[in-house]
Scaffold this motif. Structure first.
Motif, mmCIF file in Angstrom:
data_model
loop_
_atom_site.group_PDB
_atom_site.id
_atom_site.type_symbol
_atom_site.label_atom_id
_atom_site.label_comp_id
_atom_site.label_asym_id
_atom_site.label_seq_id
_atom_site.Cartn_x
_atom_site.Cartn_y
_atom_site.Cartn_z
ATOM 1 N N UNK A 118 0.850 -1.174 0.000
ATOM 2 C CA UNK A 118 0.000 0.000 0.000
ATOM 3 C C UNK A 118 0.897 1.238 0.000
ATOM 4 N N UNK A 119 0.840 2.079 -1.022
ATOM 5 C CA UNK A 119 1.718 3.247 -1.094
ATOM 6 C C UNK A 119 1.216 4.445 -0.291
ATOM 7 N N UNK A 120 1.972 5.488 -0.284
ATOM 8 C CA UNK A 120 1.694 6.813 0.270
ATOM 9 C C UNK A 120 1.921 6.841 1.790
ATOM 10 N N UNK A 121 2.798 7.735 2.216
ATOM 11 C CA UNK A 121 3.102 7.848 3.646
ATOM 12 C C UNK A 121 2.254 8.895 4.343
ATOM 13 N N UNK A 122 1.731 9.878 3.606
ATOM 14 C CA UNK A 122 0.957 10.956 4.228
ATOM 15 C C UNK A 122 -0.504 10.561 4.345
ATOM 16 N N UNK A 123 -1.068 10.776 5.515
ATOM 17 C CA UNK A 123 -2.477 10.482 5.731
ATOM 18 C C UNK A 123 -2.914 10.990 7.085
ATOM 19 N N UNK A 124 -4.190 11.182 7.240
ATOM 20 C CA UNK A 124 -4.760 11.621 8.514
ATOM 21 C C UNK A 124 -6.194 11.141 8.569
ATOM 22 N N UNK A 125 -6.711 11.016 9.772
ATOM 23 C CA UNK A 125 -8.091 10.572 9.897
ATOM 24 C C UNK A 125 -8.529 10.515 11.336
ATOM 25 N N UNK A 126 -9.653 9.878 11.531
ATOM 26 C CA UNK A 126 -10.261 9.760 12.853
ATOM 27 C C UNK A 126 -10.087 8.330 13.344
ATOM 28 N N UNK A 127 -9.755 8.173 14.617
ATOM 29 C CA UNK A 127 -9.633 6.845 15.218
ATOM 30 C C UNK A 127 -11.035 6.240 15.301
ATOM 31 N N UNK A 128 -11.219 5.083 14.683
ATOM 32 C CA UNK A 128 -12.546 4.453 14.684
ATOM 33 C C UNK A 128 -12.640 3.299 15.673
ATOM 34 N N UNK A 129 -11.501 2.769 16.119
ATOM 35 C CA UNK A 129 -11.504 1.681 17.102
ATOM 36 C C UNK A 129 -10.130 1.613 17.752
ATOM 37 N N UNK A 130 -10.085 1.129 18.983
ATOM 38 C CA UNK A 130 -8.819 0.931 19.693
ATOM 39 C C UNK A 130 -8.835 -0.423 20.386
ATOM 40 N N UNK A 131 -7.652 -0.960 20.605
ATOM 41 C CA UNK A 131 -7.526 -2.219 21.334
ATOM 42 C C UNK A 131 -7.669 -1.996 22.832
ATOM 43 N N UNK A 150 -7.654 23.286 14.451
ATOM 44 C CA UNK A 150 -7.869 24.186 13.316
ATOM 45 C C UNK A 150 -7.282 23.660 11.999
ATOM 46 N N UNK A 151 -6.552 22.548 12.029
ATOM 47 C CA UNK A 151 -6.011 21.996 10.787
ATOM 48 C C UNK A 151 -6.995 21.005 10.161
ATOM 49 N N UNK A 152 -7.106 21.056 8.847
ATOM 50 C CA UNK A 152 -7.916 20.071 8.143
ATOM 51 C C UNK A 152 -7.137 18.759 8.094
ATOM 52 N N UNK A 153 -7.808 17.679 7.702
ATOM 53 C CA UNK A 153 -7.102 16.412 7.540
ATOM 54 C C UNK A 153 -6.026 16.531 6.460
ATOM 55 N N UNK A 154 -6.326 17.236 5.371
ATOM 56 C CA UNK A 154 -5.351 17.400 4.291
ATOM 57 C C UNK A 154 -4.110 18.149 4.779
ATOM 58 N N UNK A 155 -4.308 19.206 5.565
ATOM 59 C CA UNK A 155 -3.171 19.960 6.100
ATOM 60 C C UNK A 155 -2.381 19.102 7.082
ATOM 61 N N UNK A 156 -3.078 18.403 7.956
ATOM 62 C CA UNK A 156 -2.416 17.596 8.980
ATOM 63 C C UNK A 156 -1.640 16.433 8.377
ATOM 64 N N UNK A 157 -2.110 15.898 7.271
ATOM 65 C CA UNK A 157 -1.444 14.754 6.650
ATOM 66 C C UNK A 157 -0.019 15.087 6.224
ATOM 67 N N UNK A 158 0.277 16.356 6.040
ATOM 68 C CA UNK A 158 1.618 16.748 5.596
ATOM 69 C C UNK A 158 2.569 17.019 6.751
ATOM 70 N N UNK A 159 2.121 16.891 7.996
ATOM 71 C CA UNK A 159 2.945 17.295 9.138
ATOM 72 C C UNK A 159 3.706 16.170 9.815
ATOM 73 N N UNK A 160 3.446 14.938 9.503
ATOM 74 C CA UNK A 160 4.035 13.831 10.272
ATOM 75 C C UNK A 160 5.342 13.329 9.681
ATOM 76 N N UNK A 161 6.259 14.237 9.435
ATOM 77 C CA UNK A 161 7.566 13.857 8.917
ATOM 78 C C UNK A 161 8.566 13.773 10.071
ATOM 79 N N UNK A 162 9.757 13.179 9.848
ATOM 80 C CA UNK A 162 10.751 13.092 10.925
ATOM 81 C C UNK A 162 11.074 14.480 11.452
#
Length: 111
Positions: free
Chosen positions: A1-14, A72-84
């Motif tokens: 599965x490609x692409x490293x950037x992504x953001x979303x809502x937690x739908x379930x947890x262990x 205040x960040x959209x999912x699209x904006x936030x997806x670009x922030x999780x870099x090293x």
């Protein structure tokens, strides 16, 4: 599965998950196994590379790989922030500047 950037809502947890809850808005660190310290070979597996990426409707990730998204960040904006560095370099730097410098929305911090 490609692409490293992504953001979303937690739908379930262990049952043992403590850092995130259902409904939290999150993005994932590019190197989910690199939590701190120098980057070593054991930490090199990366989302969208040797690990499944974020080009999917649902992803299963360890809680330590997740970074909370400012409201205040959209999912699209936030997806670009999780870099090293670990735990989202851009997201971590952003939070630090907002808290330490007491910057306000619309201000331009100069470092």
């Amino acid at each position: 599965m490609p692409v490293s950037d992504g953001a979303g809502k937690v739908v379930a947890v262990g049952p043992d998950v403590r850092r995130v809850r259902r409904g939290d808005r999150v993005t994932a660190a590019l190197f989910p196994r690199w939590l701190d310290g120098p980057l070593e070979p054991a930490y090199l597996p990366q989302l969208g590379g040797s690990l499944d990426g974020m080009l999917t409707e649902l992803a299963i990730l360890p809680e330590d790989a997740l970074v909370s998204i400012p409201d205040h960040l959209s999912y699209a904006e936030a997806a670009t922030t999780a870099c090293p560095p670990p735990r989202g370099g851009a997201a971590r730097a952003y939070r630090w500047v907002r808290r330490r410098a007491r910057s306000k929305l619309g201000s331009l911090p100069v470092v």
